[in-house]
Design a protein around this motif. Structure first.
Motif, mmCIF file in Angstrom:
data_model
loop_
_atom_site.group_PDB
_atom_site.id
_atom_site.type_symbol
_atom_site.label_atom_id
_atom_site.label_comp_id
_atom_site.label_asym_id
_atom_site.label_seq_id
_atom_site.Cartn_x
_atom_site.Cartn_y
_atom_site.Cartn_z
ATOM 1 N N SER A 61 21.314 40.867 47.550
ATOM 2 C CA SER A 61 21.551 41.230 48.120
ATOM 3 C C SER A 61 22.642 41.907 49.197
ATOM 4 O O SER A 61 23.483 41.086 49.682
ATOM 5 N N ILE A 62 22.753 42.692 49.093
ATOM 6 C CA ILE A 62 23.658 44.237 49.352
ATOM 7 C C ILE A 62 24.190 44.993 50.616
ATOM 8 O O ILE A 62 23.113 45.598 50.271
ATOM 9 N N SER A 63 25.063 44.703 52.011
ATOM 10 C CA SER A 63 24.982 45.810 52.719
ATOM 11 C C SER A 63 26.285 46.520 52.629
ATOM 12 O O SER A 63 26.932 46.026 52.717
ATOM 13 N N GLY A 64 25.628 47.488 51.842
ATOM 14 C CA GLY A 64 26.601 48.332 51.164
ATOM 15 C C GLY A 64 26.008 49.132 49.912
ATOM 16 O O GLY A 64 24.676 49.000 49.170
ATOM 17 N N ASN A 65 27.026 49.945 48.987
ATOM 18 C CA ASN A 65 26.314 51.495 48.742
ATOM 19 C C ASN A 65 26.995 50.896 47.305
ATOM 20 O O ASN A 65 28.092 49.520 47.292
ATOM 21 N N VAL A 66 26.534 50.769 46.066
ATOM 22 C CA VAL A 66 27.274 50.591 44.744
ATOM 23 C C VAL A 66 27.100 51.781 44.108
ATOM 24 O O VAL A 66 26.403 52.889 44.056
ATOM 25 N N ARG A 67 28.524 52.064 43.939
ATOM 26 C CA ARG A 67 28.831 53.405 43.432
ATOM 27 C C ARG A 67 28.859 53.503 41.760
ATOM 28 O O ARG A 67 29.062 54.805 40.990
ATOM 29 N N GLY A 68 28.775 52.796 40.953
ATOM 30 C CA GLY A 68 28.671 52.469 39.563
ATOM 31 C C GLY A 68 26.939 52.121 39.443
ATOM 32 O O GLY A 68 25.609 52.157 39.943
ATOM 33 N N SER A 69 26.626 51.553 38.334
ATOM 34 C CA SER A 69 25.618 50.437 37.637
ATOM 35 C C SER A 69 24.752 48.617 38.459
ATOM 36 O O SER A 69 25.893 48.210 39.082
ATOM 37 N N ALA A 70 24.042 48.805 38.573
ATOM 38 C CA ALA A 70 23.567 47.528 39.403
ATOM 39 C C ALA A 70 22.615 46.699 38.267
ATOM 40 O O ALA A 70 21.395 47.064 38.335
ATOM 41 N N ILE A 71 22.922 45.748 37.941
ATOM 42 C CA ILE A 71 21.992 44.911 37.079
ATOM 43 C C ILE A 71 22.366 44.053 37.852
ATOM 44 O O ILE A 71 22.974 42.556 37.942
ATOM 45 N N SER A 72 20.981 42.850 37.445
ATOM 46 C CA SER A 72 20.574 41.549 37.840
ATOM 47 C C SER A 72 19.330 41.124 37.046
ATOM 48 O O SER A 72 18.355 41.673 36.925
ATOM 49 N N LYS A 73 19.334 39.822 36.612
ATOM 50 C CA LYS A 73 18.044 38.841 36.445
ATOM 51 C C LYS A 73 17.172 38.482 37.498
ATOM 52 O O LYS A 73 15.823 38.343 37.376
ATOM 53 N N GLY A 74 17.403 38.545 38.625
ATOM 54 C CA GLY A 74 16.390 38.559 39.776
ATOM 55 C C GLY A 74 16.305 40.223 40.442
ATOM 56 O O GLY A 74 16.006 41.087 40.404
ATOM 57 N N GLU A 130 31.232 43.091 52.377
ATOM 58 C CA GLU A 130 31.400 44.456 52.953
ATOM 59 C C GLU A 130 32.648 45.533 52.748
ATOM 60 O O GLU A 130 33.834 45.371 52.124
ATOM 61 N N GLY A 131 31.794 46.586 52.301
ATOM 62 C CA GLY A 131 32.573 47.913 51.931
ATOM 63 C C GLY A 131 31.318 48.468 50.304
ATOM 64 O O GLY A 131 30.833 47.787 49.989
ATOM 65 N N ASP A 132 32.185 49.539 49.376
ATOM 66 C CA ASP A 132 31.514 49.790 48.811
ATOM 67 C C ASP A 132 31.665 48.963 47.727
ATOM 68 O O ASP A 132 32.892 48.859 47.475
#
Length: 141
Positions: free
Chosen positions: A65-78, A52-54
């Motif tokens: 699965s994120i309910s919000g923004n990512v202010r930097g990078s997002a990395i996932s193997k899935g 809950e939050g950015d």
């Protein structure tokens, strides 16, 4: 500015809400870290995490699965599902998000609104606007 200031946020892991001070999430093996601090361990089965939050940054070994923004990078193997991303996205699976300020690299399909950078996908690409280059690594049959 984003990601440097610590703030109180809630992370919900398998239905249990935890108040944390920070906004960088790492999910490694069966453990969840926020700003390097272990907040949950010994996770098994289908793990559900919401924040809950950015987020300032996201790094995960599984699906996210994120309910919000990512202010930097997002990395996932899935796969990665979120709102807007201000950095790059790199996913082993599919990507489903809003606007992306950087590049998107996905092993699966990409569904986004506007992508400012390049898109490299192993599956289909469905974006309202792609401002950079597009590379598809699959062949239509």
């Amino acid at each position: 500015m984003f990601g440097r200031k610590k703030s109180n946020n809630n992370i919900v892991i398998n239905g249990r809400s935890i108040t944390v001070s920070g906004n960088n999430i790492s999910i490694i093996n069966d453990k969840v870290y926020v700003d390097g601090e272990l907040v949950e361990k010994n996770l098994t089965g289908n793990v559900t995490i919401s924040f809950e939050g950015d987020l300032a940054r996201l790094s995960a070994e599984g699906n996210v699965s994120i309910s919000g923004n990512v202010r930097g990078s997002a990395i996932s193997k899935g796969y990665i599902s979120c709102e807007n991303v201000c950095g790059d996205i790199k996913a082993g699976g599919s990507v489903n998000c809003g606007d992306v300020s950087g590049n998107v690299q996905a092993g699966g399909s990409v569904t986004c609104e506007v992508v400012e950078g390049d898109i490299d996908a192993g599956g289909s690409i469905n974006c309202r606007e792609a401002r950079g280059g597009i590379t598809r690594r699959y062949k239509d049959h």
